[in-house]
Design an enzyme around this catalytic site. Sequence first.
Site, PDB file in Angstrom:
ATOM      1  CE  LYS A 209      -8.058  -9.046  13.998  1.00  0.00           C
ATOM      2  NZ  LYS A 209      -6.782  -9.689  14.367  1.00  0.00           N
ATOM      3  NE  ARG A 243      -6.451  -6.595  20.825  1.00  0.00           N
ATOM      4  CZ  ARG A 243      -6.900  -5.846  19.820  1.00  0.00           C
ATOM      5  NH1 ARG A 243      -7.506  -6.432  18.787  1.00  0.00           N
ATOM      6  NH2 ARG A 243      -6.745  -4.536  19.834  1.00  0.00           N
TER       7      ARG A 243
END
Length: 267
Positions: A209, A243
Amino acid sequence: MTLVMGILNVTPDSFSDGGQFLGLDEAIAHARALAAAGADIVDVGGESTRPGATRVTPEIEQERVLDLIRAVAAPSAPRVSIDTMNASTALAAVAAGARIVNDVSGGLADPDMLRAVATTDADIVVQHWRGHSADMYARARYDDIVGEVIGELGVRAQAAMDAGIARERIILDPGFGFGKEPADNWRLARELARLTVQGHRVLVGTSRKRMIAEVAGSREKDKDLATAVTSVLAAQAGAWAVRVHDVASTRLALRTWRTWAGSGEGS
């Protein structure tokens, strides 16, 4: 033991792996590769939730994911999670073999989601969310990021229980990157333990991210290394699962940490 959830997006527009696994054969092969690398859960998504993403219909989403779930869900394989904001997709995916519903909206995008999941025996991930991808950063304003995320997640967890989902089936996700600027994400990360002691399992997803890219740069292998570091830190803070896109690097990082800590070879 912190579990590893491997990401499998069968979308043309996801922020990191969009377009890589559109064919069923390619998607099945990647699911098996994630399992071979040590994934405990494979999270299948048919709709991108990257910033600015355009929504697709549940019909298109289901065309992308259901045959894949049927092909890879098996007692001897990693559990399958369905990454969806649509109640109809969640029900169809559970019928196809998914054991977890991962709703990044925490049940807010579809008013039928929580009631639908309550009719199944699947677990549900309730993520912190303040709006759809098209304008998620318009709501990225916090006076107390940690307290507000914990409070808003508590409201969503209670809504899930009110809908008939047992407490032990509810997993919380602080939603790194969703309606949060990088500085917000790092503040939240530093105090993650305040969430993990609330009594629910906690899923953490930082993989590749923007918060990671601002530290690691644009090279994928560097972002995966930084993700593995944050996965260990999340595990130390009590996360139930992390994750990630690259399962192997995170699995190795977790195993190394546990060996260092004297708590065994497993992760």
